[in-house]
Write an enzyme that holds these catalytic residues in place. Structure first.
Site, short mmCIF file in Angstrom:
data_model
loop_
_atom_site.label_atom_id
_atom_site.label_comp_id
_atom_site.label_asym_id
_atom_site.label_seq_id
_atom_site.Cartn_x
_atom_site.Cartn_y
_atom_site.Cartn_z
N ALA A 27 -8.41 25.17 -28.84
CA ALA A 27 -7.25 24.38 -28.38
C ALA A 27 -6.68 23.68 -29.63
O ALA A 27 -6.97 24.09 -30.74
CB ALA A 27 -7.69 23.41 -27.30
N GLY A 87 -9.45 22.47 -32.33
CA GLY A 87 -10.24 23.56 -32.90
C GLY A 87 -9.41 24.50 -33.75
O GLY A 87 -9.83 24.90 -34.84
N GLY A 105 -13.87 27.03 -29.60
CA GLY A 105 -12.91 26.16 -28.91
C GLY A 105 -11.65 26.08 -29.75
O GLY A 105 -11.61 25.40 -30.79
N LYS A 116 -8.47 7.18 -22.75
CA LYS A 116 -9.33 8.34 -22.52
C LYS A 116 -10.79 7.95 -22.37
O LYS A 116 -11.64 8.79 -22.15
CB LYS A 116 -9.17 9.34 -23.66
N LYS A 163 -17.98 6.96 -34.57
CA LYS A 163 -16.64 7.39 -34.11
C LYS A 163 -16.21 6.58 -32.89
O LYS A 163 -15.04 6.19 -32.76
CB LYS A 163 -16.66 8.89 -33.78
N ARG A 170 -5.10 -2.82 -21.30
CA ARG A 170 -4.61 -1.52 -20.80
C ARG A 170 -4.88 -1.40 -19.30
O ARG A 170 -4.02 -0.90 -18.56
CB ARG A 170 -5.28 -0.37 -21.56
N HIS A 195 -15.09 3.28 -34.09
CA HIS A 195 -13.77 3.49 -34.72
C HIS A 195 -12.68 3.43 -33.65
O HIS A 195 -11.67 2.74 -33.80
CB HIS A 195 -13.74 4.84 -35.44
N ASN A 196 -12.88 4.14 -32.57
CA ASN A 196 -11.87 4.14 -31.51
C ASN A 196 -11.71 2.77 -30.86
O ASN A 196 -10.61 2.37 -30.51
CB ASN A 196 -12.23 5.19 -30.45
N GLY A 223 -6.58 13.16 -35.01
CA GLY A 223 -5.74 13.97 -34.12
C GLY A 223 -5.48 15.34 -34.72
O GLY A 223 -6.21 15.79 -35.61
N GLU A 236 -9.68 0.77 -33.07
CA GLU A 236 -8.30 1.28 -32.94
C GLU A 236 -7.59 0.63 -31.73
O GLU A 236 -6.45 0.20 -31.83
CB GLU A 236 -8.39 2.80 -32.80
N ALA A 264 -15.28 17.36 -24.08
CA ALA A 264 -16.56 16.66 -24.09
C ALA A 264 -17.17 16.73 -22.69
O ALA A 264 -16.47 16.88 -21.69
CB ALA A 264 -16.36 15.21 -24.51
N SER A 316 -11.82 12.25 -36.56
CA SER A 316 -10.66 11.40 -36.26
C SER A 316 -9.44 11.87 -37.01
O SER A 316 -9.53 12.42 -38.10
CB SER A 316 -10.93 9.94 -36.60
P1 NDP Z 1 -9.51 19.99 -25.02
O1 NDP Z 1 -10.33 18.77 -24.98
O2 NDP Z 1 -8.29 20.05 -24.19
O3 NDP Z 1 -10.46 21.24 -24.67
C1 NDP Z 1 -9.95 22.53 -24.53
C2 NDP Z 1 -10.92 23.52 -25.09
O4 NDP Z 1 -12.18 23.44 -24.42
C3 NDP Z 1 -10.42 24.94 -24.90
O5 NDP Z 1 -10.74 25.69 -26.04
C4 NDP Z 1 -11.21 25.40 -23.68
O6 NDP Z 1 -11.35 26.79 -23.58
C5 NDP Z 1 -12.54 24.76 -23.99
N1 NDP Z 1 -13.41 24.69 -22.82
C6 NDP Z 1 -13.28 23.89 -21.74
N2 NDP Z 1 -14.30 24.12 -20.87
C7 NDP Z 1 -15.08 25.08 -21.43
C8 NDP Z 1 -16.27 25.72 -21.02
N3 NDP Z 1 -16.89 25.40 -19.87
N4 NDP Z 1 -16.79 26.65 -21.84
C9 NDP Z 1 -16.19 26.97 -23.00
N5 NDP Z 1 -15.07 26.39 -23.44
C10 NDP Z 1 -14.52 25.45 -22.65
O7 NDP Z 1 -9.11 20.36 -26.53
P2 NDP Z 1 -8.70 19.45 -27.77
O8 NDP Z 1 -8.43 20.41 -28.86
O9 NDP Z 1 -7.67 18.44 -27.43
O10 NDP Z 1 -10.03 18.63 -28.11
C11 NDP Z 1 -11.25 19.27 -28.43
C12 NDP Z 1 -12.34 18.22 -28.61
O11 NDP Z 1 -11.98 17.39 -29.71
C13 NDP Z 1 -12.51 17.29 -27.41
O12 NDP Z 1 -13.85 16.96 -27.26
C14 NDP Z 1 -11.72 16.06 -27.81
O13 NDP Z 1 -12.15 14.91 -27.16
C15 NDP Z 1 -11.99 16.04 -29.30
N6 NDP Z 1 -11.01 15.32 -30.11
C16 NDP Z 1 -9.69 15.37 -29.82
C17 NDP Z 1 -8.77 14.67 -30.58
C18 NDP Z 1 -7.34 14.76 -30.27
O14 NDP Z 1 -6.56 14.04 -30.91
N7 NDP Z 1 -6.92 15.61 -29.32
C19 NDP Z 1 -9.19 13.88 -31.75
C20 NDP Z 1 -10.58 13.98 -32.02
C21 NDP Z 1 -11.44 14.65 -31.21
P3 NDP Z 1 -10.26 27.63 -22.72
O15 NDP Z 1 -9.11 27.87 -23.66
O16 NDP Z 1 -10.98 28.87 -22.36
O17 NDP Z 1 -9.88 26.79 -21.54
#
Ligand code: NDP
Length: 479
Positions: A11, A14, A9, A260, A182, A287, A185-186, A130, A189, A76, A128
Site C-alpha cells: 500500500a 510499503g 505489503g 488513529k 514510536k 480531539r 513520538h506520536n 508518512g 506529535e 497493524a 515515521s
Molecule cells: P494500510 O494500513 O492501509 O494496509 C494495507 C496493506 O495491508 C495492504 O498491502 C494490504 O494488502 C495489507 N493487508 C491487510 N490485511 C492483510 C492480511 N490479512 N494479509 C496480508 N496483507 C494484508 O497501509 P499503509 O501503507 O497506510 O500502512 C502500512 C503500515 O504502516 C500500517 O501498519 C500503518 O499503521 C503504518 N504506518 C503508516 C503511516 C502512514 O502515514 N500511513 C506512517 C507510519 C506507519 P491488500 O492490498 O491485499 O489488501
C-alpha cells in the site's frame, strides 16, 4: 536468490519504502502483496527500480539471499500476525523479519518472543514521516535483537532521513523498544499539534486576525526557536483558500479531529507506568471532545464570560502566545521523554535518550531544530531526571513563564479552551512546588481507608485512629 531485502505489503507506505530501498546503491528489492494487482502496478510503474515480484510467500522467500530480510508494511493487528506466520513458514531460523507497521509495543514484545523461540530475528520498527518520509527518508526506530542489526543497520542507514549528516536511525533497544519510542513520538506529535492549534485560536479570537495573517505569524515563528515541520505546515494550512467558497479552508473544515489511536496508547501506557503526560493526555481528550457533536450541540447555551475578549496590544499578545507555546512545548517533550525513561526501566531496555532526540531531527512529523537542544541536554547529563531542568530549557522557561501565566489566565477569563497550555503550566508548577496538597490527599486516604502516611520529620509509616481517640500509631506500610 537475487534480492538482499524484501517488502511485504505494497500500500502507500510499503510501496514508497520499497522504492526508497531500490533507489539505494547495492539493493535489490523483492516485493510481495496479498492482492497481486498492487504488486503488478508497482512493478509496472517503476521499472527503473528493478523489483523482483513474488506472487506467493514461497516465491518471495526464494528470491531473497540469506539471511533473508523482509520488512512488513501491512495493517497493524491481525494482518501483521498473519503475515509473520506466513514468513516464518517459508523463512529459516536466522532470517530477519521486520514489522514496520504501527504496532502496539506489547504486541511486538509478544511477537519477538514467539519468533525468537523459533530461531528468527524479529524486529519491531517504528517508521515515521508518512508516505513522503517512506519515499525520501523516514525516521526509523528499530527494536529487536542485536544480531539483526548487523544486516539491517547498513540497509536502514541508507534509506533513513539525514539530519546534519547523520542518518535518522538508531537501534533503540530490544523487542518492543522501537515501537514504544514510536508510540511516544506520536503522543508528542498530538501535544505539539494541539498546542499550535490553541495558539492559533487565542490569536484569532483575541486579535481578530485572519487565517492568512496568522499564517504570516507562524511563518515568522518558523524562523526562530519554534522552527519545526509542524509550525511550517500550520502556516501552509492557514494560508489555503477553499476553491469552492473562497473562504479560508480552515473555516470550512468540520471541527472534529480524528485519531488513529497511537496518542491514546501513549496515554494508556503512561497511566500504567504512572508517568504524568498531561499535555499529551489533554491533546488526546481535546480531539475526543471535538468529536462529540451531539454533546457540543446541547452545551452551546451554557454561560460564558460576561465581558467580551479583546486584546489591547496585539503585537505584545502575539509574542506572549509564542512564549507560552514554546514553554508548553518544552513540557510536552519533557513528559514524553519521561515516559520513554519509565518504559525503559519497566521493560529493561537500555535506551539512549539523546540518540532518540537526534533521529527525530529529520524525516518524522515532529522534526525540529529544538531536538538538538534535547540531544545537548542528554549529552551533558545522560541520566537527567527531568528534561526541562536542563540549563537551556530553564533559560527558556525563565524567559517565558510570565507570558505563559498571562496567556493561560487570559484564555480562562476569555472562555477560550486551552487545555494543553494550561495543563502544561500546572505540571510545571506542580513539579517546582515545595509542598503539594498531596499531603492532604494522604490524610484523606488515611481517614477513610487507613491507607497510612509517612511523616516529614520521622522515619516509619503512620495511621491516625480517626474513628477512635485520634491519636497516631505506627502502622504497617500498606501504601
Ligand atoms: P494500510 O494500513 O492501509 O494496509 C494495507 C496493506 O495491508 C495492504 O498491502 C494490504 O494488502 C495489507 N493487508 C491487510 N490485511 C492483510 C492480511 N490479512 N494479509 C496480508 N496483507 C494484508 O497501509 P499503509 O501503507 O497506510 O500502512 C502500512 C503500515 O504502516 C500500517 O501498519 C500503518 O499503521 C503504518 N504506518 C503508516 C503511516 C502512514 O502515514 N500511513 C506512517 C507510519 C506507519 P491488500 O492490498 O491485499 O489488501
Amino acid at each position: 536468490a537475487v534480492a538482499n531485502i524484501g517488502v511485504v505489503g505494497l500500500a502507500v507506505m510499503g510501496s514508497n519504502l520499497a522504492r526508497n530501498l531500490a533507489s539505494r546503491e547495492g539493493n535489490t528489492v523483492a516485493v510481495y502483496n496479498r492482492s497481486h494487482e498492487k504488486t503488478d502496478s508497482l512493478v509496472a510503474e517503476h521499472r527503473e527500480a528493478g523489483f523482483v515480484p513474488g506472487y506467493s510467500y514461497e516465491e518471495f522467500a526464494a528470491s531473497l539471499q540469506k539471511p533473508r530480510t523482509a520488512i512488513i508494511m501491512v495493517k497493524a493487528g491481525a494482518a501483521t500476525d498473519a503475515v509473520i506466520d506466513e514468513l516464518m513458514r517459508v523463512f529459516e531460523p536466522g532470517d530477519i523479519i521486520v514489522d514496520g507497521g504501527n504496532s502496539l509495543f506489547t504486541d511486538t514484545i509478544r511477537r519477538e518472543k514467539a519468533a525468537r523461540e523459533r530461531g528468527f530475528n524479529f524486529v519491531g520498527m517504528g517508521v515515521s514521516g508518512g508516505e513522503e518520509g517512506a519515499l525520501h527518508g523516514p525516521s526509523l526506530m528499530p527494536g529487536g535483537p542485536d544480531e539483526s542489526w548487523v544486516t539491517l543497520g547498513p540497509i536502514l542507514r541508507s534509506i533513513a532521513a539525514v539530519a546534519e549528516g547523520e542518518p535518522c536511525v538508531t537501534h533503540i533497544g530490544h523487542d518492543g523498544a522501537g515501537h514504544f519510542v514510536k508510540m511516544v513520538h506520536n503522543g508528542i506529535e498530538y501535544a505539539d499539534m494541539q498546542l499550535i492549534a490553541e495558539a492559533y485560536d487565542l490569536i484569532r479570537r483575541g486579535t481578530g486576525k485572519t487565517p492568512a495573517e496568522i499564517a504570516d505569524i507562524f511563518a515568522e515563528w518558523n524562523r526562530g526557536e519554534l522552527e519545526s515541520y509542524l509550525i511550517e505546515i500550520t502556516a501552509e494550512v492557514l494560508r489555503q483558500v477553499d476553491a469552492a467558497t473562497g473562504k479560508p479552508l480552515v473555516d470550512v473544515i468540520l471541527d472534529q479531529a480524528g485519531a488513529k489511536g497511537t496518542g491514546a496508547w501513549t496515554v494508556q501506557t503512561a497511566l500504567d507506568l504512572g508517568v504524568p503526560v498531561s499535555g499529551i493526555a489533554e491533546a488526546v481528550f481535546a480531539r475526543s471532545l471535538s468529536s462529540h457533536p451531539e454533546q457540543r450541540a446541547v452545551s452551546h447555551g451554557l454561560p460564558g464570560p460576561e465581558e467580551a475578549f479583546s486584546v489591547d496590544d496585539v503585537d505584545a499578545f502575539v509574542e506572549e502566545v509564542r512564549l507560552a507555546l514554546y514553554a508548553s512545548k518544552i513540557v510536552a517533550y519533557s513528559q514524553g521523554f519521561d515516559e520513554i525513561r519509565a518504559g525503559a526501566a519497566r521493560y529493561d531496555w537500555s535506551i539512549d535518550l539523546g540518540a532518540v532526540s537526534k533521529i527525530w531531527r529529520a524525516g518524522c512529523i515532529i522534526r525540529a531544530q529544538f531536538l538538538n537542544r534535547i540531544a545537548d541536554a542528554y549529552a551533558a547529563e545522560p541520566d537527567l531526571p527531568v528534561l526541562l531542568t536542563a540549563p537551556y530549557f530553564v533559560d527558556a522557561l525563565t524567559r517565558g513563564q510570565t507570558a505563559w501565566r498571562r496567556v493561560v489566565a487570559t484564555a480562562a477569563a476569555a472562555g477560550i479552551p486551552s487545555p494543553a497550555f494550561s495543563s502544561s503550566l500546572a505540571y510545571y508548577d506542580g513539579l517546582r512546588a515545595d509542598r503539594l496538597p498531596a499531603a492532604l490527599v494522604q490524610g484523606q486516604r488515611d481517614f477513610f481507608g487507613a491507607h497510612t502516611y509517612k511523616r516529614v520529620d520521622r522515619e516509619g509509616t503512620f495511621h491516625t485512629l480517626w474513628s477512635g481517640d485520634r491519636t497516631e500509631v505506627e502502622a504497617e506500610d500498606t501504601h
